[in-house]
Design a protein around this motif. Structure first.
Motif, PDB file in Angstrom:
ATOM      1  N   MET A  94      19.610  12.556 -11.774  1.00 54.99           N
ATOM      2  CA  MET A  94      18.238  12.602 -11.280  1.00 54.99           C
ATOM      3  C   MET A  94      17.464  13.817 -11.792  1.00 54.99           C
ATOM      4  N   ASP A  95      18.046  14.581 -12.702  1.00 53.30           N
ATOM      5  CA  ASP A  95      17.433  15.838 -13.126  1.00 53.30           C
ATOM      6  C   ASP A  95      16.015  15.624 -13.649  1.00 53.30           C
ATOM      7  N   THR A  96      15.838  14.677 -14.565  1.00 49.52           N
ATOM      8  CA  THR A  96      14.515  14.442 -15.152  1.00 49.52           C
ATOM      9  C   THR A  96      13.542  13.923 -14.104  1.00 49.52           C
ATOM     10  N   ALA A  97      13.978  12.963 -13.289  1.00 53.26           N
ATOM     11  CA  ALA A  97      13.093  12.377 -12.280  1.00 53.26           C
ATOM     12  C   ALA A  97      12.621  13.418 -11.282  1.00 53.26           C
ATOM     13  N   LEU A  98      13.519  14.308 -10.856  1.00 54.74           N
ATOM     14  CA  LEU A  98      13.137  15.333  -9.887  1.00 54.74           C
ATOM     15  C   LEU A  98      12.125  16.305 -10.487  1.00 54.74           C
ATOM     16  N   ARG A  99      12.260  16.621 -11.777  1.00 50.87           N
ATOM     17  CA  ARG A  99      11.302  17.505 -12.434  1.00 50.87           C
ATOM     18  C   ARG A  99       9.932  16.852 -12.558  1.00 50.87           C
ATOM     19  N   HIS A 122       3.207   8.221  -0.699  1.00 49.31           N
ATOM     20  CA  HIS A 122       2.481   9.487  -0.565  1.00 49.31           C
ATOM     21  C   HIS A 122       3.438  10.634  -0.267  1.00 49.31           C
ATOM     22  N   GLY A 123       4.714  10.309  -0.044  1.00 50.31           N
ATOM     23  CA  GLY A 123       5.718  11.337   0.176  1.00 50.31           C
ATOM     24  C   GLY A 123       7.090  10.725   0.331  1.00 50.31           C
ATOM     25  N   ILE A 124       8.127  11.545   0.154  1.00 46.72           N
ATOM     26  CA  ILE A 124       9.510  11.095   0.307  1.00 46.72           C
ATOM     27  C   ILE A 124      10.230  12.061   1.239  1.00 46.72           C
ATOM     28  N   LEU A 125      10.976  11.502   2.171  1.00 51.31           N
ATOM     29  CA  LEU A 125      11.863  12.281   3.038  1.00 51.31           C
ATOM     30  C   LEU A 125      13.292  11.934   2.651  1.00 51.31           C
ATOM     31  N   ALA A 126      14.016  12.898   2.074  1.00 56.35           N
ATOM     32  CA  ALA A 126      15.404  12.697   1.663  1.00 56.35           C
ATOM     33  C   ALA A 126      16.313  13.274   2.744  1.00 56.35           C
ATOM     34  N   PRO A 160      16.694   5.587  -5.658  1.00 54.04           N
ATOM     35  CA  PRO A 160      15.720   4.610  -6.157  1.00 54.04           C
ATOM     36  C   PRO A 160      14.284   4.946  -5.756  1.00 54.04           C
ATOM     37  N   LEU A 161      14.095   5.562  -4.593  1.00 60.71           N
ATOM     38  CA  LEU A 161      12.751   5.948  -4.173  1.00 60.71           C
ATOM     39  C   LEU A 161      12.143   6.963  -5.137  1.00 60.71           C
ATOM     40  N   VAL A 162      12.933   7.968  -5.525  1.00 65.50           N
ATOM     41  CA  VAL A 162      12.438   8.999  -6.428  1.00 65.50           C
ATOM     42  C   VAL A 162      12.123   8.414  -7.809  1.00 65.50           C
ATOM     43  N   ARG A 186       0.853  -1.190   0.000  1.00 65.22           N
ATOM     44  CA  ARG A 186       0.000   0.000   0.000  1.00 65.22           C
ATOM     45  C   ARG A 186       0.888   1.238   0.000  1.00 65.22           C
ATOM     46  N   PRO A 187       0.335   2.408  -0.331  1.00 69.11           N
ATOM     47  CA  PRO A 187       1.156   3.618  -0.328  1.00 69.11           C
ATOM     48  C   PRO A 187       1.735   3.889   1.056  1.00 69.11           C
ATOM     49  N   CYS A 188       2.951   4.402   1.083  1.00 67.64           N
ATOM     50  CA  CYS A 188       3.619   4.658   2.357  1.00 67.64           C
ATOM     51  C   CYS A 188       4.585   5.821   2.188  1.00 67.64           C
ATOM     52  N   LEU A 189       5.196   6.235   3.276  1.00 66.04           N
ATOM     53  CA  LEU A 189       6.267   7.225   3.244  1.00 66.04           C
ATOM     54  C   LEU A 189       7.574   6.521   2.910  1.00 66.04           C
ATOM     55  N   GLY A 190       8.345   7.107   1.997  1.00 66.80           N
ATOM     56  CA  GLY A 190       9.676   6.594   1.695  1.00 66.80           C
ATOM     57  C   GLY A 190      10.723   7.510   2.294  1.00 66.80           C
TER      58      GLY A 190
END
Length: 589
Positions: free
Chosen positions: A521-526, A415-419, A402-404, A389-393
């Motif tokens: 990660m430029d494209t993925a972050l955009r 539902h969100g990422i904490l880097a 890999p999370l992004v 299920r959706p979770c915080l990464g």
């Protein structure tokens, strides 16, 4: 005839199959000579590794406009290949890490603790007897009540709050097979540069072999009667009991013990017991405490076996059936929660799942895949089979990447990422701000991975020979805050376990980790469609807040939070803040 050692499998072999070789004579003869000399000297000289890094920095600089891709002559490549083959044939170097030596010098149970009771190192017999693994907390339940005060005095002395230096403790084994109790010597080990001392606990329960009396008489000039008294002292540890056993007066036994101590050069009863234990241990086959391979210190590891035979290992912290949060660890090597961190998660109703990424710990890698693809395959299987299920990464440094990428490919995963912490995949400009050793290793891992592999192989050997401090000093000496952290033995007890987790399957995993860090990660972050909060430690040399703020401009879903009083080891330096953010973000959805 002795069989030759098999070459290390996985990534390091194919690194050497496609180097960029320049035709003709190299114009960097002096630099190449320095590279060759320092590379070979690194076998025996721990400081030559730094010279090897500096020589490769000069090599990269000499490449001019193509500084990311060093031009390597066939002659230099041939010398480096010969060096690699030489490393394959060398025996494992003699261990000189004082903590590992302490647990390998005795065949019985032995461990070394940090001042707060975390297991820094332990041997296999110690894992069985104490019921703990490296990185775990050793509670006082294994110390008999009559020894608790001595044990606590040692803990106080380890932090400079007392002057106790050694004691004989009675240990209550946590597992069957060691009887009801056994005696152990306990003493302090001071590592240069660290702010506190470690506490060694080593079993004294060693069988008295038939040749020991002969050794005592030949080596120290003991009489037959004195060697018999020494045997009884070793077995009974009590002068009154010895007098009763021999049918003589207590005064006679005291006089004999003093004579034995003088002949053997033992200034105290504890020193005499330690010396007799060492002599007795020489009669045992193996003589050394067998070192364990890495295991999950939490004792909760589970394995997912994929159809192709690959394994994905994972563990968890906090509330067993709580709100799921997935954390991927990366460089630098941290992941075990310090202090009351797990209790905070448990009270907040959060289960922090921590999978071991490919090549780390007991998770196997697929070297036929590029490092990002390999990580995504493992992450997707874990999310499908365990989370569902959706979770915080949560990503620590390179663990964020890999999370992004997965969040962009499958937005419903998180539902969100904490880097947490710097990764040059997020901010490539940060590479040039890093200290020399980190900068050069990252550049080579990207452009000439066969060189990075060779250097990692040499560095891994140095770590095995000179101990973890050899690595920590080079990785973190440039930032005072990091130096302060690694000089704290309570932190290094956890960092040791994280290093073993990364290197369990060899140095090739370290190089793959460097390559992952360089993934663009430029494209993925955009394209990221879920919120990401980036905790940026302001004292990390790779961090430039102006560059970080660019992330907020390219994607309004990204929020940069500067974290003061923190650098690369932010996971320990600001652990409470990180847990605050995990708890808040996990409960938000």
């Amino acid at each position: 005839m002795l069989e030759s050692k098999p070459k290390t499998p996985l990534a390091d072999q194919h690194f050497f199959l496609s180097p960029q070789l320049s035709e003709g004579q190299s114009s960097d003869d002096d630099i190449d000579l320095n590279i060759i000399a320092s590379t070979y000297r690194s076998i025996i000289d721990e400081h030559a590794f730094d010279e090897m890094v500096a020589s490769w920095e000069a090599k990269l600089a000499s490449s001019g406009g193509d500084a990311e891709h060093p031009k390597v002559s066939k002659g230099l490549f041939s010398q480096l290949l010969t060096f690699r083959n030489t490393l394959e044939k060398l025996d494992v170097p003699t261990e000189s890490d004082p903590l590992k030596l302490a647990v390998s010098e005795v065949p019985g149970p032995a461990t070394v603790l940090s001042p707060n009771g975390n297991v820094a190192v332990i041997n296999i017999a110690g894992e069985r007897a104490f019921g703990k693994r490296q990185g775990a907390f050793m509670d006082a339940a294994v110390i008999a009540p009559n020894s608790l005060e001595d044990y606590r005095a040692l803990l106080r002395a380890a932090t400079g709050q007392g002057n106790a230096a050694q004691a004989i403790l009675t240990i209550l084994p946590a597992t069957e097979g060691y009887g009801e109790s056994f005696l152990a010597e306990s003493y302090l080990i001071r590592v240069p540069g660290q702010s506190g001392a470690h506490i060694a606990i080593r079993s004294l329960e060693i069988a008295w072999g038939p040749r020991i009396a002969e050794r005592l008489q030949q080596a120290f000039g003991l009489t037959q009667a004195e060697s018999e008294v020494a045997h009884l002292f070793f077995r009974l540890r009590n002068l009154e009991s010895i007098a009763t056993e021999r049918g003589v007066s207590l005064l006679t036994v005291r006089t004999q013990i003093k004579t034995i101590m003088a002949k053997m050069g033992a200034p105290s009863n504890i020193d005499l017991m330690r010396l007799l234990a060492m002599i007795a241990s020489r009669e045992h086959v193996g003589l050394r405490g067998e070192a364990p391979v890495w295991h999950d210190p939490l004792g909760r590891e589970k394995l997912i076996e994929m159809p192709d035979g690959r394994k994905i290992a994972w563990t968890w912290m906090g509330a067993k059936r709580g709100i799921p949060v997935v954390m991927l660890r990366g460089l630098p090597m941290t992941y075990l929660l310090p202090g009351d961190g797990e209790a905070r998660l448990r009270d907040a109703g959060i289960c922090l799942y921590v999978p071991s990424r490919p090549g780390h710990g007991n998770s196997t890698m697929d070297s036929s895949l590029d490092v990002m693809s390999d990580n995504l395959v493992a992450l997707r299987v874990f999310l499908d089979q365990v989370i569902g299920r959706p979770c915080l990464g949560v990503g620590l440094a390179s663990g964020t990447l890999p999370l992004v990428v997965e969040a962009v490919a499958n937005p419903a995963r998180f539902h969100g990422i904490l880097a947490v912490g710097f990764s040059c995949g997020i901010d490539p400009s940060g590479v040039q701000r890093l200290p020399q050793i980190q900068r050069i290793m990252l550049q080579l891992a990207d452009s000439a991975p066969w060189v990075a592999e060779l250097m990692a192989k040499s560095g891994h050997r140095m770590m095995r020979q000179h101990g973890l401090d050899w690595y920590l000093e080079r990785a973190f000496r440039h930032t005072p805050l990091n130096q302060q952290t690694v000089r704290n033995p309570d932190w290094t007890a956890l960092i040791r376990n994280a290093c073993e987790h990364l290197l369990k399957q060899g140095h090739a995993t370290f190089v793959r980790e460097l390559q992952l860090s360089r993934h663009s990660m430029d494209t993925a972050l955009r394209e990221l469609l879920i919120p990401m909060r980036y905790l940026a430690p302001t004292e990390d040399p790779g961090i430039d807040l102006a560059s970080c703020r660019q992330l907020e401009r390219i994607n309004p879903l990204i929020t940069v939070e500067p974290v003061t009083d923190a650098a690369e080891l932010v996971f320990y330096q600001r652990n409470d803040l990180i847990l605050d953010r995990i708890i808040a973000l996990a409960h938000r959805n």
